[in-house]
Enzyme design. Structure first.
Site, PDB file in Angstrom:
ATOM      1  N   HIS A 100     -15.449  -4.229   0.241  1.00 22.76           N
ATOM      2  CA  HIS A 100     -15.502  -3.562  -1.058  1.00 22.76           C
ATOM      3  C   HIS A 100     -16.926  -3.267  -1.508  1.00 22.76           C
ATOM      4  O   HIS A 100     -17.124  -2.575  -2.507  1.00 22.76           O
ATOM      5  CB  HIS A 100     -14.794  -4.447  -2.093  1.00 22.76           C
ATOM      6  CG  HIS A 100     -14.399  -3.752  -3.352  1.00 22.76           C
ATOM      7  ND1 HIS A 100     -15.081  -3.931  -4.534  1.00 22.76           N
ATOM      8  CD2 HIS A 100     -13.398  -2.878  -3.620  1.00 22.76           C
ATOM      9  CE1 HIS A 100     -14.512  -3.202  -5.483  1.00 22.76           C
ATOM     10  NE2 HIS A 100     -13.484  -2.561  -4.959  1.00 22.76           N
ATOM     11  N   ASN A 132       0.825  -1.208   0.000  1.00 26.71           N
ATOM     12  CA  ASN A 132       0.000   0.000   0.000  1.00 26.71           C
ATOM     13  C   ASN A 132       0.863   1.264   0.000  1.00 26.71           C
ATOM     14  O   ASN A 132       0.553   2.253  -0.671  1.00 26.71           O
ATOM     15  CB  ASN A 132      -0.920   0.022   1.217  1.00 26.71           C
ATOM     16  CG  ASN A 132      -2.060  -0.973   1.112  1.00 26.71           C
ATOM     17  OD1 ASN A 132      -2.253  -1.609   0.080  1.00 26.71           O
ATOM     18  ND2 ASN A 132      -2.823  -1.115   2.178  1.00 26.71           N
ATOM     19  N   HIS A 174     -15.863   2.165 -15.097  1.00 23.76           N
ATOM     20  CA  HIS A 174     -15.700   1.455 -13.835  1.00 23.76           C
ATOM     21  C   HIS A 174     -16.929   0.611 -13.496  1.00 23.76           C
ATOM     22  O   HIS A 174     -16.926  -0.141 -12.528  1.00 23.76           O
ATOM     23  CB  HIS A 174     -15.424   2.473 -12.718  1.00 23.76           C
ATOM     24  CG  HIS A 174     -14.935   1.894 -11.440  1.00 23.76           C
ATOM     25  ND1 HIS A 174     -15.683   1.894 -10.282  1.00 23.76           N
ATOM     26  CD2 HIS A 174     -13.759   1.288 -11.131  1.00 23.76           C
ATOM     27  CE1 HIS A 174     -14.998   1.313  -9.309  1.00 23.76           C
ATOM     28  NE2 HIS A 174     -13.830   0.941  -9.796  1.00 23.76           N
ATOM     29  N   ARG A 178     -10.791  -4.882 -13.968  1.00 25.56           N
ATOM     30  CA  ARG A 178      -9.695  -5.748 -13.516  1.00 25.56           C
ATOM     31  C   ARG A 178     -10.197  -7.178 -13.545  1.00 25.56           C
ATOM     32  O   ARG A 178     -11.250  -7.476 -12.975  1.00 25.56           O
ATOM     33  CB  ARG A 178      -9.257  -5.404 -12.093  1.00 25.56           C
ATOM     34  CG  ARG A 178      -8.754  -3.993 -11.889  1.00 25.56           C
ATOM     35  CD  ARG A 178      -8.180  -3.824 -10.488  1.00 25.56           C
ATOM     36  NE  ARG A 178      -8.092  -2.428 -10.093  1.00 25.56           N
ATOM     37  CZ  ARG A 178      -7.109  -1.606 -10.445  1.00 25.56           C
ATOM     38  NH1 ARG A 178      -6.126  -2.068 -11.191  1.00 25.56           N
ATOM     39  NH2 ARG A 178      -7.113  -0.347 -10.046  1.00 25.56           N
ATOM     40  N   ARG A 211     -14.515   2.033   4.695  1.00 27.79           N
ATOM     41  CA  ARG A 211     -13.278   1.304   4.985  1.00 27.79           C
ATOM     42  C   ARG A 211     -12.049   2.190   4.886  1.00 27.79           C
ATOM     43  O   ARG A 211     -11.142   2.114   5.710  1.00 27.79           O
ATOM     44  CB  ARG A 211     -13.126   0.130   4.021  1.00 27.79           C
ATOM     45  CG  ARG A 211     -11.764  -0.549   4.106  1.00 27.79           C
ATOM     46  CD  ARG A 211     -11.643  -1.715   3.142  1.00 27.79           C
ATOM     47  NE  ARG A 211     -11.919  -1.344   1.774  1.00 27.79           N
ATOM     48  CZ  ARG A 211     -11.031  -0.785   0.939  1.00 27.79           C
ATOM     49  NH1 ARG A 211      -9.806  -0.510   1.365  1.00 27.79           N
ATOM     50  NH2 ARG A 211     -11.348  -0.505  -0.315  1.00 27.79           N
ATOM     51  N   ARG A 247      -5.540   1.359 -13.159  1.00 30.88           N
ATOM     52  CA  ARG A 247      -4.167   1.580 -12.697  1.00 30.88           C
ATOM     53  C   ARG A 247      -3.460   0.276 -12.319  1.00 30.88           C
ATOM     54  O   ARG A 247      -3.980  -0.532 -11.556  1.00 30.88           O
ATOM     55  CB  ARG A 247      -4.158   2.537 -11.513  1.00 30.88           C
ATOM     56  CG  ARG A 247      -2.759   2.921 -11.052  1.00 30.88           C
ATOM     57  CD  ARG A 247      -2.798   3.905  -9.915  1.00 30.88           C
ATOM     58  NE  ARG A 247      -3.294   5.208 -10.361  1.00 30.88           N
ATOM     59  CZ  ARG A 247      -4.236   5.899  -9.738  1.00 30.88           C
ATOM     60  NH1 ARG A 247      -4.815   5.392  -8.658  1.00 30.88           N
ATOM     61  NH2 ARG A 247      -4.611   7.071 -10.188  1.00 30.88           N
TER      62      ARG A 247
END
Length: 707
Positions: free
Chosen positions: A613, A66, A456, A396, A585, A426
């Site tokens: 998520h 991270n 997205h 993704r 989160r 990304r």
């Protein structure tokens, strides 16, 4: 705990005074500081003994990963603003320069803590479990012999040392690569007296090597590649003496700067930019803590960095490469127990999923529910002669994606396959370029969405001919079509044949692949057109309900909230007496608990085994009370991305989402509560306190048992 309960069960009454509608900088938390506080909460998991030992090590390494991305993207962006004199102030009013100073203090403290946890807590506890990371000074004679042989056979033939002299200028080293700066004494074969050299560690070599074991020694023993190179570095400088060897690593700006206004081919543009990513401007220098000051100064000068950009490590400079250890261990007792996600019988692979979905909507919560129905629906569509077309978005998907394999097969079977691939996801750009090429070669129509707006949204639509008529079936999700991540991330999946929902999804695909004016929507909110306006309108509905004396409540569960207008409207709702629970989160710019402004707002962050998520929104007085979304409540999601927010229309499924949200709100095991000062505190660290994630595992996954 009592303060939290009171806020959730009884909101303050609306004031008779006029509501405050303008808010100064003190009402907002700095975005980047909030981001770093999330990273800190991840690091704290490595100290939490309620997690198995190897999982605690994973949290430490996730923190390292991270931090890499934080510097590559967020710090890099701030530095660019300062460099070019284009400083953008956030709602908190802190300048990029001031933000960088604050972040430098935080990052240095957290990195120091990270290595303290590794060296003083985790490594000693791992040794008690017969897992050893052996330092050079502790190698036994047999180990030295084996390591020397490994060096001569596997390492030495690949390494190319680089002398530093007028004919060998300082090399341009790849982003985040492991390197050594070596101080030398003596002259080489040409009579040159070079004082320093660089030894790059080949990326093809593993950073962690497992030593062989035997009947007498059954311990799991590892050595770092960095230790091996350090031990034998003089091998590369025959006849000279290496007087010092110090590992270092430079982190570079890795955000792709794509000129979308002038480009003619986005795929070619992204492909070209990827070549430059490895050599962007330096933003951080990591060196081992025993590196002499003059060498640190030398490296800082070469990379045009300052002391604030220097991070000294008490251990390897690239900790996340330790992830490879988990594939070399067999210690199930030190990891989370395996589990089998639930699978509704009407959605198993032997069922006709089209018949099941036509009969009713289905809502799955991954990873507690299996991701297989998503794959099976697509697989049945690929093989069904009545299916005419398949449309899908991909953001993704992961390496060797089963989703992509099925789409390729469907195209080869003659189905009309249209895939919207987001090339600017990304750090997945290269993978997405490759899968787009695969799909095109198979005959699928591939497009890259809309210039200026990342796609997205998570959507799949299947057109099937039934009794002479076309019928649509859709899947909408809050997470990516990524089978591996569906075991690690929590996300909702909705399967539906509802005509209004299907028509909305069809219209969004039309906008993505074609051109034309905005098409009307029946029930889906879509960014960048209606999503933000609809959310504000729904908040206004709760404000009006509270003003009229009704019970009013809002619950948002998302990864992050940064959008200023949404936050302002929540402040107004809080003043009006609306009870607001935010389960966020990650980044939270909103400041809860401010008297007279946000005292009816609670913010909690849940960190645990699974990455939270799901994006779900609840409005007590709305016609459709519950929505799930691909979008977070961030500027980029609401303004610069194609997103979908969809209602949960089935009363049964709607109630289930509300129950899920309430379980998270009532969690006392994994929740960190944000206060008005911008600080987070863990509600409890009781050893026997059950996490909400464990409760959901026990509820939905019968095989999930502690060992």
């Amino acid at each position: 705990m009592s303060d939290k309960k009171q806020t959730q069960t009884e909101a303050s009454s609306p004031s008779e005074d006029k509501l405050i509608t303008e808010f100064d900088n003190n009402c907002f938390i700095n975005r980047e500081v909030s981001h770093m506080l999330f990273n800190a909460r991840v690091l704290e998991q490595s100290l939490d003994q309620r997690h198995p030992l190897l999982e605690r090590l994973k949290f430490l390494l996730i923190f390292s990963s991270n931090m890499d991305e934080f510097f590559e993207v967020r710090i890099a962006k701030l530095k660019r603003q300062v460099l070019f004199g284009r400083e953008i102030f956030g709602p908190d009013g802190l300048s990029p320069r001031a933000t960088l100073r604050k972040l430098s203090e935080m990052c240095h403290a957290y990195v120091q803590k990270q290595y303290q946890i590794l060296n003083d807590v985790l490594l000693p506890q791992l040794e008690k479990e017969d897992i050893y990371f052996i330092k050079r000074e502790d190698w036994t004679k047999p180990q030295k012999e084996w390591i020397k042989g490994y060096f001569e056979k596997e390492v030495a033939p690949i390494i190319s040392p680089i002398a530093l002299d007028p004919s060998h200028p300082f090399p341009k080293l790849v982003n985040k690569s492991l390197n050594f700066i070596v101080t030398l004494k003596g002259k080489d074969a040409f009579g040159r007296e070079s004082r320093m050299a660089i030894v790059p560690a080949p990326r093809s070599l593993p950073r962690l090597i497992k030593l062989p074991s035997d009947d007498e020694n059954t311990r799991d023993e590892f050595v770092f590649l960095s230790a091996i190179i350090h031990e034998y570095v003089s091998h590369f400088f025959h006849g000279m003496k290496a007087t010092g060897c110090y590992q270092f690593r430079v982190t570079r700006n890795s955000d792709l700067d794509v000129n979308e206004e002038e480009m003619e081919d986005i795929a070619a543009e992204v492909k070209g930019k990827l070549l430059n990513r490895r050599y962007g401007n330096a933003v951080r220098l990591e060196v081992v803590e025993n590196c002499p000051q003059h060498i640190k100064d030398f490296l800082l000068e070469k990379y045009e960095l300052t002391e604030k950009d220097l991070y000294e490590t008490n251990g390897p400079v690239n900790l996340q490469r330790m992830f490879s250890v988990f594939g070399m261990l067999e210690k199930p007792q030190l990891e989370y127990p395996e589990f089998s996600p639930e699978l509704p019988s009407s959605l198993d692979s032997t069922s006709n999923l089209f018949d099941s979905i036509k009969a009713q909507d289905y809502l799955l919560l991954h990873p507690y529910s299996s991701f297989n129905p998503v794959l099976d629906l697509l697989r049945q569509a690929a093989n069904d002669p009545n299916v005419m077309s398949i449309k899908q978005t991909l953001y993704r998907v992961g390496h060797d994606s089963e989703i992509v394999n099925i789409l390729v097969e469907a195209a080869r079977r003659g189905k009309e396959v249209t895939v919207v691939v987001e090339l600017r996801a990304r750090f997945d750009e290269q993978e997405n370029l490759w899968l787009a090429s695969r799909l095109q070669e198979a005959g699928a129509v591939v497009c890259y969405g809309v210039v200026g707006y990342k796609t997205h949204a998570k959507m799949m639509m299947i057109l099937r001919k039934e009794d002479g008529e076309y019928c649509r079936y859709i899947h909408l999700g809050t997470g990516n079509y990524h089978a591996r991540n569906a075991r690690l991330y929590t996300d909702y999946s909705l399967f539906s044949a509802d005509k209004n929902l299907c028509e909305d999804v069809h219209n969004i695909f039309q906008q993505l692949t074609g051109m034309g004016k905005t098409l009307p929507m029946n029930s889906v909110f879509n960014a960048p057109f209606t999503l933000k306006k609809k959310i504000l309108r729904l908040i206004d509905g709760e404000i009006e309900a509270a003003k009229s004396g009704k019970s009013a409540r809002i619950i948002f569960k998302a990864n992050s909230i940064t959008e200023k207008e949404v936050i302002k409207r929540l402040y107004i709702a809080s003043q009006a007496g609306v009870k607001i629970d935010l389960i966020i989160r990650g980044i939270c710019v909103l400041r809860p608990g401010m008297p007279g402004i946000s005292e009816n707002i609670t913010v909690q962050s849940i960190i645990g085994r699974f990455l939270e998520h799901t994006r779900a929104f609840y409005f007590e007085n709305a016609e459709n009370k519950v929505y799930a979304s691909s979008a977070d409540l961030m500027d980029r999601n609401l303004k610069n991305r194609v997103e979908v927010c969809f209602p949960i229309l089935s009363p049964k499924l709607r109630d289930r989402v509300i129950n899920d949200l309430m379980m998270f709100i009532e969690d006392e095991g994994q929740s960190w509560i944000l206060d008005q000062h911008g600080d987070y505190r863990l509600i409890t660290d009781k050893p026997n306190q059950k996490f909400v994630q464990q409760i959901l595992l026990d509820k939905h996954c019968e095989t999930a048992k502690a060992e």
